[in-house]
Design a protein around this motif. Structure first.
Motif, PDB file in Angstrom:
ATOM      1  N   SER A  71       0.915  -1.034   0.072  1.00 14.62           N
ATOM      2  CA  SER A  71      -0.138   0.226  -0.072  1.00 14.62           C
ATOM      3  C   SER A  71       0.577   0.964   0.008  1.00 14.62           C
ATOM      4  N   ARG A  74       2.358   1.831  -3.617  1.00 11.89           N
ATOM      5  CA  ARG A  74       1.541   2.760  -4.812  1.00 11.89           C
ATOM      6  C   ARG A  74       1.405   3.937  -4.298  1.00 11.89           C
ATOM      7  N   ASP A  75       1.077   3.799  -3.069  1.00 16.35           N
ATOM      8  CA  ASP A  75       0.842   5.937  -2.127  1.00 16.35           C
ATOM      9  C   ASP A  75       1.945   6.075  -3.269  1.00 16.35           C
ATOM     10  N   GLU A 212       1.808  -6.858   3.476  1.00 18.46           N
ATOM     11  CA  GLU A 212       0.561  -6.459   2.153  1.00 18.46           C
ATOM     12  C   GLU A 212      -0.104  -5.788   3.455  1.00 18.46           C
ATOM     13  N   SER A 215      -6.211  -3.805   6.467  1.00 21.57           N
ATOM     14  CA  SER A 215      -6.996  -3.057   6.398  1.00 21.57           C
ATOM     15  C   SER A 215      -7.508  -2.863   8.502  1.00 21.57           C
TER      16      SER A 215
END
Length: 216
Positions: A71, A74-75, A212, A215
């Motif tokens: 994440s 990706r950011d 990964e 959430s």
């Protein structure tokens, strides 16, 4: 330059170059011996790097190099996708011809993967500074440096990748910028960064040091 700045720069460079790899445990005393300094400048450097999310504090255990999460990768790449085209557009609008002409040094490349990482960093850093927007250039150069870590971590999965295609994309972008074709340059740089995401993220996902984030 103050000693604490030297240690911060050295430690940050070792993390970004993966000489200290994601997930590595670090202790102040070991780092002080590594850099031949006292523990205080090491501690100061580690706290700064913690704020940059490159170092994680482990209570009563020391520190570790922050693992790369998909994440966060990706950011980083999406932020670059928003920022770098803006730098390119500003360079086309305001940079003198001599600055755009200086990009010609990136029209050719020869060497190994490590050489390519340095060449690629140099090219994108030059784009950042060509904008003459100090704040955008500083932010983009930071992203480019952190992207080096992504590429190095994934390099074992990219050995078969021919850099000639990437160099050709750089050349096409240089052509568009020197001709001040804003739309063409925007299309090229956006596609270039998008392809980087498509190439690097799957490689990162196969690497054991990548985590990964889930959430809550």
């Amino acid at each position: 330059m103050l000693l604490r700045e030297n240690i911060y720069d050295l430690l940050r460079a070792d993390i970004l170059a993966c000489r200290l790899t994601p997930g590595d445990e670090m202790r102040e005393q070991d780092l002080a011996e590594r850099y031949s300094v006292s523990r205080q400048p090491v501690r100061d450097a580690l706290l700064r790097l913690q704020r940059e999310h490159l170092v994680t504090v482990q209570p009563r255990q020391g520190y570790r190099v922050t693992p790369i999460s998909l994440s966060d990768a990706r950011d980083l790449l999406r932020f670059r996708l928003a920022l770098e085209p803006a730098c390119v557009a500003e360079a086309i609008e305001s940079a003198p011809d001599s600055v755009l002409k200086s990009l010609d040094e990136f029209r050719r490349f020869s060497g190994n993967h490590e050489d390519f990482i340095a060449y690629n960093r140099g090219f994108h850093t030059a784009l950042a500074h060509a904008s003459s927007n100090r704040r955008m250039a500083t932010a983009l150069c930071d992203l480019i440096g952190q992207a080096d870590r992504l590429v190095r971590v994934s390099i074992s999965n990219l050995k078969g990748h021919d850099p000639a295609k990437l160099v050709a994309e750089h050349v096409a972008l240089i052509d568009a910028m020197q001709q001040r074709e804003t739309r063409t340059a925007a299309r090229i740089i956006k596609a270039h960064i998008g392809d980087t995401e498509k190439r690097v993220l799957p490689a990162l996902k196969r690497n054991a040091v990548i985590v990964e984030e889930r959430s809550s």
